[in-house]
Design a protein around this motif. Structure first.
Motif, PDB file in Angstrom:
ATOM      1  N   HIS A 192       0.641  -0.799  -0.068  1.00 15.67           N
ATOM      2  CA  HIS A 192       0.498   0.120   0.095  1.00 15.67           C
ATOM      3  C   HIS A 192       1.259   1.348  -0.019  1.00 15.67           C
ATOM      4  O   HIS A 192       1.708   1.331   0.531  1.00 15.67           O
ATOM      5  N   PRO A 193       0.134   2.513  -0.394  1.00 18.26           N
ATOM      6  CA  PRO A 193       0.731   3.478  -0.030  1.00 18.26           C
ATOM      7  C   PRO A 193       1.352   4.307   1.128  1.00 18.26           C
ATOM      8  O   PRO A 193       0.716   3.440   2.044  1.00 18.26           O
ATOM      9  N   PRO A 194       2.572   4.450   1.461  1.00 19.02           N
ATOM     10  CA  PRO A 194       3.274   4.590   2.706  1.00 19.02           C
ATOM     11  C   PRO A 194       1.708   5.815   3.403  1.00 19.02           C
ATOM     12  O   PRO A 194       1.664   6.974   2.740  1.00 19.02           O
ATOM     13  N   ALA A 195       1.532   5.974   4.303  1.00 19.10           N
ATOM     14  CA  ALA A 195       1.588   6.943   5.348  1.00 19.10           C
ATOM     15  C   ALA A 195       2.161   8.879   5.379  1.00 19.10           C
ATOM     16  O   ALA A 195       3.109   8.606   5.135  1.00 19.10           O
ATOM     17  N   VAL A 196       1.289   9.509   5.601  1.00 13.50           N
ATOM     18  CA  VAL A 196       1.448  10.942   5.788  1.00 13.50           C
ATOM     19  C   VAL A 196       2.035  11.823   7.079  1.00 13.50           C
ATOM     20  O   VAL A 196       0.459  11.379   7.881  1.00 13.50           O
ATOM     21  N   TRP A 197       2.982  11.796   7.756  1.00 14.35           N
ATOM     22  CA  TRP A 197       2.495  12.575   9.327  1.00 14.35           C
ATOM     23  C   TRP A 197       3.637  13.017   9.558  1.00 14.35           C
ATOM     24  O   TRP A 197       4.009  14.032   8.964  1.00 14.35           O
ATOM     25  N   LEU A 198       2.432  14.503  10.063  1.00 13.06           N
ATOM     26  CA  LEU A 198       2.143  15.658   9.694  1.00 13.06           C
ATOM     27  C   LEU A 198       2.486  15.909  10.814  1.00 13.06           C
ATOM     28  O   LEU A 198       2.075  15.788  12.348  1.00 13.06           O
ATOM     29  N   HIS A 199       3.247  17.052  10.877  1.00 19.68           N
ATOM     30  CA  HIS A 199       4.034  17.346  12.585  1.00 19.68           C
ATOM     31  C   HIS A 199       3.918  18.421  12.473  1.00 19.68           C
ATOM     32  O   HIS A 199       4.651  19.905  12.578  1.00 19.68           O
ATOM     33  N   ALA A 200       2.785  18.826  14.132  1.00 25.30           N
ATOM     34  CA  ALA A 200       2.460  20.570  14.710  1.00 25.30           C
ATOM     35  C   ALA A 200       3.796  21.228  14.967  1.00 25.30           C
ATOM     36  O   ALA A 200       3.826  22.461  14.964  1.00 25.30           O
ATOM     37  N   GLY A 201       4.749  20.820  16.078  1.00 24.05           N
ATOM     38  CA  GLY A 201       5.752  21.801  16.002  1.00 24.05           C
ATOM     39  C   GLY A 201       6.595  22.271  15.561  1.00 24.05           C
ATOM     40  O   GLY A 201       6.644  23.323  15.760  1.00 24.05           O
ATOM     41  N   SER A 202       6.382  21.503  14.349  1.00 28.64           N
ATOM     42  CA  SER A 202       8.234  22.256  12.931  1.00 28.64           C
ATOM     43  C   SER A 202       7.195  22.384  11.967  1.00 28.64           C
ATOM     44  O   SER A 202       7.000  23.362  10.591  1.00 28.64           O
ATOM     45  N   GLY A 203       5.897  22.415  11.618  1.00 26.95           N
ATOM     46  CA  GLY A 203       5.027  22.151  10.549  1.00 26.95           C
ATOM     47  C   GLY A 203       4.987  21.731   9.628  1.00 26.95           C
ATOM     48  O   GLY A 203       4.672  21.722   8.439  1.00 26.95           O
ATOM     49  N   ARG A 204       6.229  20.919   9.645  1.00 28.22           N
ATOM     50  CA  ARG A 204       6.578  19.896   8.594  1.00 28.22           C
ATOM     51  C   ARG A 204       5.859  18.967   8.462  1.00 28.22           C
ATOM     52  O   ARG A 204       5.029  18.363   9.413  1.00 28.22           O
ATOM     53  N   TRP A 205       5.997  17.396   7.008  1.00 25.84           N
ATOM     54  CA  TRP A 205       5.848  16.255   7.177  1.00 25.84           C
ATOM     55  C   TRP A 205       7.054  15.552   6.433  1.00 25.84           C
ATOM     56  O   TRP A 205       7.401  15.937   6.306  1.00 25.84           O
ATOM     57  N   THR A 206       6.508  14.369   7.133  1.00 30.43           N
ATOM     58  CA  THR A 206       7.408  13.223   6.739  1.00 30.43           C
ATOM     59  C   THR A 206       6.805  11.539   5.995  1.00 30.43           C
ATOM     60  O   THR A 206       5.120  11.474   6.383  1.00 30.43           O
ATOM     61  N   VAL A 207       7.108  11.295   5.459  1.00 28.94           N
ATOM     62  CA  VAL A 207       6.547   9.764   4.715  1.00 28.94           C
ATOM     63  C   VAL A 207       6.553   8.577   5.273  1.00 28.94           C
ATOM     64  O   VAL A 207       7.600   8.525   5.952  1.00 28.94           O
ATOM     65  N   VAL A 208       5.654   8.376   6.330  1.00 27.00           N
ATOM     66  CA  VAL A 208       6.050   6.389   6.973  1.00 27.00           C
ATOM     67  C   VAL A 208       6.098   5.019   6.610  1.00 27.00           C
ATOM     68  O   VAL A 208       5.038   5.262   5.764  1.00 27.00           O
ATOM     69  N   SER A 209       6.604   4.752   5.973  1.00 27.04           N
ATOM     70  CA  SER A 209       7.391   3.386   5.340  1.00 27.04           C
ATOM     71  C   SER A 209       7.199   2.463   5.677  1.00 27.04           C
ATOM     72  O   SER A 209       8.160   2.197   7.068  1.00 27.04           O
TER      73      SER A 209
END
Length: 361
Positions: free
Chosen positions: A256-273
Protein backbone atom coordinates in the motif's frame (compact mmCIF):
# COMPACT_ATOMS: atom_id res chain seq x y z
CA UNK A 1 -37.45 -39.93 -16.42
CA UNK A 2 -36.15 -40.76 -19.90
CA UNK A 3 -36.61 -38.30 -22.78
CA UNK A 4 -39.14 -40.62 -24.42
CA UNK A 5 -41.46 -40.74 -21.43
CA UNK A 6 -44.36 -38.30 -21.48
CA UNK A 7 -45.33 -36.12 -18.56
CA UNK A 8 -48.53 -37.01 -16.78
CA UNK A 9 -51.00 -34.34 -15.69
CA UNK A 10 -49.90 -34.58 -11.99
CA UNK A 11 -46.28 -34.10 -13.09
CA UNK A 12 -47.19 -31.01 -15.11
CA UNK A 13 -49.24 -29.61 -12.24
CA UNK A 14 -46.41 -30.25 -9.79
CA UNK A 15 -43.86 -28.53 -12.03
CA UNK A 16 -46.09 -25.53 -12.60
CA UNK A 17 -46.71 -25.24 -8.86
CA UNK A 18 -42.95 -25.32 -8.26
CA UNK A 19 -42.40 -22.70 -10.93
CA UNK A 20 -44.64 -20.14 -9.29
CA UNK A 21 -43.38 -18.74 -6.02
CA UNK A 22 -45.97 -18.18 -3.31
CA UNK A 23 -44.70 -14.63 -2.83
CA UNK A 24 -45.37 -13.94 -6.53
CA UNK A 25 -48.97 -15.17 -6.47
CA UNK A 26 -50.76 -11.85 -5.75
CA UNK A 27 -48.75 -9.94 -8.36
CA UNK A 28 -49.12 -12.80 -10.85
CA UNK A 29 -52.90 -12.85 -10.45
CA UNK A 30 -53.12 -9.08 -10.99
CA UNK A 31 -50.90 -9.26 -14.09
CA UNK A 32 -52.80 -12.18 -15.59
CA UNK A 33 -56.09 -10.36 -15.07
CA UNK A 34 -54.61 -7.24 -16.69
CA UNK A 35 -53.33 -9.28 -19.64
CA UNK A 36 -56.69 -11.00 -20.08
CA UNK A 37 -58.48 -7.64 -19.96
CA UNK A 38 -56.16 -6.25 -22.67
CA UNK A 39 -56.72 -9.28 -24.89
CA UNK A 40 -60.50 -9.06 -24.48
CA UNK A 41 -60.38 -5.31 -25.03
CA UNK A 42 -58.36 -5.85 -28.20
CA UNK A 43 -61.04 -8.12 -29.56
CA UNK A 44 -63.82 -5.71 -28.65
CA UNK A 45 -62.16 -2.45 -29.73
CA UNK A 46 -58.76 -2.98 -31.34
CA UNK A 47 -58.59 0.66 -32.38
CA UNK A 48 -58.49 1.69 -28.70
CA UNK A 49 -56.59 -1.33 -27.31
CA UNK A 50 -53.84 -2.25 -29.82
CA UNK A 51 -51.34 -5.06 -29.39
CA UNK A 52 -48.68 -2.63 -28.14
CA UNK A 53 -50.71 -2.31 -24.91
CA UNK A 54 -49.31 -5.72 -23.90
CA UNK A 55 -45.95 -4.06 -23.28
CA UNK A 56 -47.42 -2.69 -20.02
CA UNK A 57 -47.92 -6.09 -18.28
CA UNK A 58 -44.56 -7.25 -19.64
CA UNK A 59 -42.73 -4.36 -18.00
CA UNK A 60 -44.70 -4.70 -14.75
CA UNK A 61 -43.96 -8.43 -14.71
CA UNK A 62 -40.23 -7.80 -15.09
CA UNK A 63 -40.42 -5.55 -12.00
CA UNK A 64 -42.73 -7.59 -9.78
CA UNK A 65 -42.18 -11.26 -10.57
CA UNK A 66 -39.34 -13.53 -9.54
CA UNK A 67 -37.19 -15.51 -12.00
CA UNK A 68 -39.36 -18.63 -11.64
CA UNK A 69 -42.69 -17.00 -12.47
CA UNK A 70 -41.51 -14.42 -14.99
CA UNK A 71 -40.72 -16.78 -17.92
CA UNK A 72 -44.13 -18.45 -17.65
CA UNK A 73 -45.90 -15.11 -17.51
CA UNK A 74 -43.92 -13.82 -20.51
CA UNK A 75 -44.98 -16.87 -22.51
CA UNK A 76 -48.60 -16.24 -21.45
CA UNK A 77 -48.39 -12.64 -22.72
CA UNK A 78 -46.97 -13.84 -26.04
CA UNK A 79 -49.89 -16.30 -26.35
CA UNK A 80 -52.27 -13.42 -25.63
CA UNK A 81 -50.56 -11.41 -28.36
CA UNK A 82 -51.13 -14.20 -30.86
CA UNK A 83 -54.80 -14.34 -29.81
CA UNK A 84 -55.17 -10.59 -30.31
CA UNK A 85 -53.81 -10.90 -33.84
CA UNK A 86 -56.84 -13.08 -34.66
CA UNK A 87 -59.25 -10.20 -33.94
CA UNK A 88 -61.44 -9.25 -36.93
CA UNK A 89 -60.31 -5.61 -36.90
CA UNK A 90 -56.61 -6.47 -37.14
CA UNK A 91 -55.14 -5.54 -40.51
CA UNK A 92 -51.96 -7.56 -40.99
CA UNK A 93 -49.67 -5.17 -42.84
CA UNK A 94 -46.07 -4.04 -42.54
CA UNK A 95 -46.78 -1.63 -39.69
CA UNK A 96 -48.57 -4.22 -37.55
CA UNK A 97 -45.79 -6.71 -38.28
CA UNK A 98 -43.21 -4.27 -36.93
CA UNK A 99 -45.29 -3.67 -33.79
CA UNK A 100 -45.68 -7.42 -33.23
CA UNK A 101 -41.97 -8.05 -33.77
CA UNK A 102 -41.16 -5.27 -31.27
CA UNK A 103 -43.34 -6.85 -28.58
CA UNK A 104 -41.74 -10.25 -29.15
CA UNK A 105 -38.29 -8.63 -28.93
CA UNK A 106 -39.21 -7.01 -25.59
CA UNK A 107 -40.44 -10.40 -24.38
CA UNK A 108 -37.16 -12.05 -25.38
CA UNK A 109 -35.15 -9.37 -23.58
CA UNK A 110 -37.22 -9.88 -20.42
CA UNK A 111 -36.78 -13.66 -20.70
CA UNK A 112 -33.02 -13.23 -21.02
CA UNK A 113 -32.97 -10.95 -17.97
CA UNK A 114 -35.03 -13.46 -15.95
CA UNK A 115 -32.58 -16.26 -16.79
CA UNK A 116 -29.72 -14.10 -15.57
CA UNK A 117 -31.62 -13.30 -12.37
CA UNK A 118 -32.25 -17.01 -11.76
CA UNK A 119 -28.68 -17.27 -10.43
CA UNK A 120 -29.71 -14.96 -7.59
CA UNK A 121 -33.26 -16.31 -7.28
CA UNK A 122 -35.03 -12.97 -6.70
CA UNK A 123 -36.73 -10.33 -8.81
CA UNK A 124 -35.04 -7.12 -9.90
CA UNK A 125 -36.26 -4.81 -7.12
CA UNK A 126 -35.59 -7.47 -4.47
CA UNK A 127 -32.09 -8.00 -5.80
CA UNK A 128 -31.50 -4.26 -5.74
CA UNK A 129 -32.73 -4.06 -2.15
CA UNK A 130 -30.30 -6.84 -1.22
CA UNK A 131 -27.41 -4.92 -2.73
CA UNK A 132 -28.53 -1.75 -0.97
CA UNK A 133 -28.60 -3.67 2.31
CA UNK A 134 -25.09 -5.02 1.65
CA UNK A 135 -23.88 -1.52 0.80
CA UNK A 136 -25.34 -0.20 4.06
CA UNK A 137 -23.65 -3.02 5.98
CA UNK A 138 -20.23 -2.26 4.52
CA UNK A 139 -20.80 1.43 5.28
CA UNK A 140 -21.67 0.62 8.91
CA UNK A 141 -18.54 -1.51 9.27
CA UNK A 142 -16.48 1.46 8.13
CA UNK A 143 -18.13 3.87 10.57
CA UNK A 144 -15.50 5.26 12.89
CA UNK A 145 -16.21 4.61 16.57
CA UNK A 146 -16.64 7.46 19.07
CA UNK A 147 -13.28 8.63 20.37
CA UNK A 148 -11.99 10.60 23.36
CA UNK A 149 -12.27 14.36 23.11
CA UNK A 150 -8.61 14.89 22.24
CA UNK A 151 -8.88 12.73 19.10
CA UNK A 152 -10.62 13.16 15.75
CA UNK A 153 -10.71 10.71 12.85
CA UNK A 154 -12.29 11.39 9.45
CA UNK A 155 -12.64 8.97 6.55
CA UNK A 156 -13.79 9.67 2.97
CA UNK A 157 -14.24 7.03 0.26
CA UNK A 158 -15.08 7.92 -3.36
CA UNK A 159 -15.70 5.27 -5.98
CA UNK A 160 -14.74 5.49 -9.64
CA UNK A 161 -17.64 6.80 -11.68
CA UNK A 162 -19.58 7.93 -8.61
CA UNK A 163 -21.20 4.53 -7.91
CA UNK A 164 -22.12 3.40 -4.40
CA UNK A 165 -19.76 0.41 -4.56
CA UNK A 166 -16.01 0.89 -4.40
CA UNK A 167 -12.91 -1.26 -4.25
CA UNK A 168 -11.64 0.86 -1.33
CA UNK A 169 -13.13 0.36 2.11
CA UNK A 170 -12.41 1.14 5.75
CA UNK A 171 -12.56 -1.13 8.78
CA UNK A 172 -12.37 0.49 12.22
CA UNK A 173 -12.56 -0.82 15.79
CA UNK A 174 -11.95 0.60 19.24
CA UNK A 175 -11.04 -1.98 21.88
CA UNK A 176 -11.95 -1.96 25.56
CA UNK A 177 -8.34 -1.11 26.50
CA UNK A 178 -8.67 2.21 24.61
CA UNK A 179 -6.80 1.23 21.48
CA UNK A 180 -7.96 2.11 17.97
CA UNK A 181 -7.45 -0.08 14.92
CA UNK A 182 -8.07 1.50 11.50
CA UNK A 183 -7.54 -0.47 8.29
CA UNK A 184 -7.73 1.03 4.81
CA UNK A 185 -8.01 -1.60 2.06
CA UNK A 186 -7.75 -1.26 -1.72
CA UNK A 187 -9.13 -4.32 -3.51
CA UNK A 188 -7.91 -5.14 -7.02
CA UNK A 189 -10.14 -3.57 -9.67
CA UNK A 190 -12.28 -0.49 -9.29
CA UNK A 191 -15.87 0.65 -8.93
CA UNK A 192 -18.56 -2.00 -9.39
CA UNK A 193 -15.99 -4.52 -10.64
CA UNK A 194 -14.34 -4.60 -7.22
CA UNK A 195 -17.53 -3.92 -5.26
CA UNK A 196 -18.48 -7.57 -4.73
CA UNK A 197 -15.01 -8.44 -3.41
CA UNK A 198 -15.11 -5.39 -1.14
CA UNK A 199 -18.46 -6.46 0.28
CA UNK A 200 -17.08 -9.93 0.95
CA UNK A 201 -13.74 -8.85 2.40
CA UNK A 202 -15.07 -6.05 4.58
CA UNK A 203 -17.02 -8.48 6.72
CA UNK A 204 -14.09 -10.91 6.94
CA UNK A 205 -11.55 -8.19 7.79
CA UNK A 206 -13.88 -6.69 10.38
CA UNK A 207 -14.02 -10.06 12.13
CA UNK A 208 -10.24 -10.52 11.92
CA UNK A 209 -9.39 -7.09 13.31
CA UNK A 210 -11.87 -7.62 16.16
CA UNK A 211 -10.50 -11.03 17.09
CA UNK A 212 -6.72 -10.69 16.79
CA UNK A 213 -4.03 -8.39 18.19
CA UNK A 214 -2.76 -5.63 15.92
CA UNK A 215 0.45 -7.39 14.88
CA UNK A 216 -1.49 -10.46 13.69
CA UNK A 217 -4.04 -8.72 11.48
CA UNK A 218 -2.14 -8.47 8.17
CA UNK A 219 -0.74 -12.04 8.34
CA UNK A 220 -4.24 -13.37 9.05
CA UNK A 221 -5.77 -11.26 6.28
CA UNK A 222 -3.10 -12.52 3.87
CA UNK A 223 -3.81 -16.13 4.80
CA UNK A 224 -7.52 -15.56 4.34
CA UNK A 225 -7.07 -14.08 0.87
CA UNK A 226 -4.69 -16.88 -0.14
CA UNK A 227 -7.44 -19.37 0.66
CA UNK A 228 -10.02 -17.71 -1.62
CA UNK A 229 -8.26 -18.73 -4.86
CA UNK A 230 -9.65 -15.74 -6.81
CA UNK A 231 -8.37 -14.82 -10.26
CA UNK A 232 -7.89 -11.25 -9.01
CA UNK A 233 -7.67 -12.11 -5.35
CA UNK A 234 -5.13 -9.56 -4.19
CA UNK A 235 -5.52 -6.38 -2.20
CA UNK A 236 -3.34 -3.72 -0.62
CA UNK A 237 -3.89 -2.50 2.94
CA UNK A 238 -2.47 -0.23 5.61
CA UNK A 239 -3.17 -0.88 9.28
CA UNK A 240 -2.91 1.70 12.04
CA UNK A 241 -2.85 0.49 15.64
CA UNK A 242 -3.12 3.53 17.94
CA UNK A 243 -3.00 3.87 21.72
CA UNK A 244 -5.54 6.60 22.45
CA UNK A 245 -4.03 7.30 25.85
CA UNK A 246 -0.36 7.84 25.01
CA UNK A 247 -0.54 8.53 21.27
CA UNK A 248 1.84 5.66 20.49
CA UNK A 249 1.09 4.02 17.17
CA UNK A 250 2.17 1.12 15.00
CA UNK A 251 1.87 1.19 11.22
CA UNK A 252 2.01 -1.85 8.96
CA UNK A 253 1.25 -1.95 5.26
CA UNK A 254 0.85 -4.56 2.56
CA UNK A 255 1.79 -3.23 -0.87
CA UNK A 256 0.00 0.00 0.00
CA UNK A 257 1.11 3.64 -0.37
CA UNK A 258 2.85 4.93 2.77
CA UNK A 259 1.23 7.15 5.40
CA UNK A 260 2.05 10.84 5.84
CA UNK A 261 2.87 12.15 9.34
CA UNK A 262 2.13 15.84 9.90
CA UNK A 263 4.24 17.33 12.72
CA UNK A 264 2.48 20.24 14.40
CA UNK A 265 5.58 21.43 16.26
CA UNK A 266 7.70 22.05 13.16
CA UNK A 267 4.91 22.37 10.58
CA UNK A 268 6.65 19.75 8.47
CA UNK A 269 5.62 16.31 7.24
CA UNK A 270 7.36 12.98 6.81
CA UNK A 271 6.50 9.82 4.91
CA UNK A 272 6.02 6.79 7.17
CA UNK A 273 6.85 3.78 5.05
CA UNK A 274 7.37 0.10 5.78
CA UNK A 275 7.87 -3.09 3.79
CA UNK A 276 5.20 -5.68 3.16
CA UNK A 277 3.91 -7.60 0.12
CA UNK A 278 0.45 -7.32 -1.38
CA UNK A 279 -2.17 -9.42 0.39
CA UNK A 280 -3.12 -12.68 -1.31
CA UNK A 281 0.04 -13.33 -3.33
CA UNK A 282 2.76 -14.66 -1.01
CA UNK A 283 2.05 -17.21 1.74
CA UNK A 284 3.49 -16.67 5.23
CA UNK A 285 4.51 -13.10 4.39
CA UNK A 286 6.12 -10.76 6.93
CA UNK A 287 5.00 -7.18 7.40
CA UNK A 288 7.39 -4.60 8.84
CA UNK A 289 6.16 -2.46 11.72
CA UNK A 290 6.97 1.24 12.05
CA UNK A 291 6.33 2.84 15.44
CA UNK A 292 5.93 6.41 16.57
CA UNK A 293 4.07 8.74 18.90
CA UNK A 294 1.56 11.41 17.87
CA UNK A 295 2.13 14.54 19.93
CA UNK A 296 -0.56 17.15 20.52
CA UNK A 297 -1.52 18.73 17.18
CA UNK A 298 0.04 15.94 15.06
CA UNK A 299 -1.89 14.01 12.43
CA UNK A 300 -1.58 10.93 10.23
CA UNK A 301 -2.96 10.62 6.71
CA UNK A 302 -3.74 7.18 5.25
CA UNK A 303 -4.79 7.02 1.61
CA UNK A 304 -5.10 4.77 -1.45
CA UNK A 305 -3.15 5.10 -4.68
CA UNK A 306 -6.19 6.41 -6.56
CA UNK A 307 -5.82 9.64 -4.61
CA UNK A 308 -2.16 10.28 -5.43
CA UNK A 309 -1.35 8.42 -8.65
CA UNK A 310 -2.57 9.14 -12.19
CA UNK A 311 -1.41 8.26 -15.69
CA UNK A 312 0.16 11.72 -15.94
CA UNK A 313 1.53 12.02 -12.39
CA UNK A 314 3.96 9.83 -10.50
CA UNK A 315 2.84 8.58 -7.10
CA UNK A 316 5.70 10.43 -5.35
CA UNK A 317 4.50 13.75 -6.77
CA UNK A 318 0.95 12.88 -5.76
CA UNK A 319 2.07 12.20 -2.19
CA UNK A 320 3.91 15.53 -2.14
CA UNK A 321 0.74 17.31 -3.25
CA UNK A 322 -1.40 15.55 -0.66
CA UNK A 323 1.15 16.21 2.06
CA UNK A 324 1.15 19.89 1.09
CA UNK A 325 -2.61 19.96 1.59
CA UNK A 326 -2.09 18.25 4.93
CA UNK A 327 0.43 20.85 6.00
CA UNK A 328 -2.19 23.49 5.28
CA UNK A 329 -4.55 21.66 7.64
CA UNK A 330 -2.19 22.46 10.51
CA UNK A 331 -3.03 26.15 10.05
CA UNK A 332 -6.68 25.94 8.96
CA UNK A 333 -7.81 23.12 11.24
CA UNK A 334 -8.79 19.50 10.69
CA UNK A 335 -12.59 19.72 10.84
CA UNK A 336 -13.81 18.46 7.46
CA UNK A 337 -10.20 18.30 6.25
CA UNK A 338 -10.51 14.84 4.65
CA UNK A 339 -13.49 15.89 2.55
CA UNK A 340 -11.77 19.10 1.45
CA UNK A 341 -8.59 17.27 0.49
CA UNK A 342 -10.37 14.63 -1.61
CA UNK A 343 -12.41 17.33 -3.36
CA UNK A 344 -9.33 19.47 -4.05
CA UNK A 345 -7.18 16.76 -5.65
CA UNK A 346 -7.81 16.06 -9.33
CA UNK A 347 -10.33 13.31 -10.00
CA UNK A 348 -8.99 10.03 -11.42
CA UNK A 349 -10.57 6.93 -12.94
CA UNK A 350 -9.75 4.94 -9.81
CA UNK A 351 -11.40 4.65 -6.41
CA UNK A 352 -10.09 7.12 -3.84
CA UNK A 353 -9.99 7.02 -0.06
CA UNK A 354 -8.44 9.16 2.67
CA UNK A 355 -8.31 8.82 6.44
CA UNK A 356 -7.09 11.66 8.66
CA UNK A 357 -6.25 10.89 12.30
CA UNK A 358 -5.60 14.03 14.38
CA UNK A 359 -4.61 14.51 18.01
CA UNK A 360 -6.08 17.78 19.18
CA UNK A 361 -4.15 20.32 21.28
Amino acid sequence: MSPRQSLSFPDVRRRLRAAFSASDTPALVVLLVLTAAIVVGGFAAYEWVPTTTLVLPLILGSLWLGPRSLPWFTVAVCVGLCVMLLAPEVNLNGRSAVRTATIFAVALIILFASFRRSRLGVSGPRGESMFVDLRDRISRQGVLPPLPEQWSVEAVVRSAGGTQFAGDFVVARRSVDDRLDVVLVDVSGKGVEAGSRSLFLSGAFNGIVSALPGEEFLPAANTYLMGQDWDEGFATAIHLHLDLGSGDFELRKAGHPPAVWLHAGSGRWTVVSSDGPVLGLIPDADFECVSGRLSAGDALMLFTDGLVETSKRDIALGIDKLAGLGAGMLQRGFEGAAERAVSTIDHTDDDRALIVVHRRW
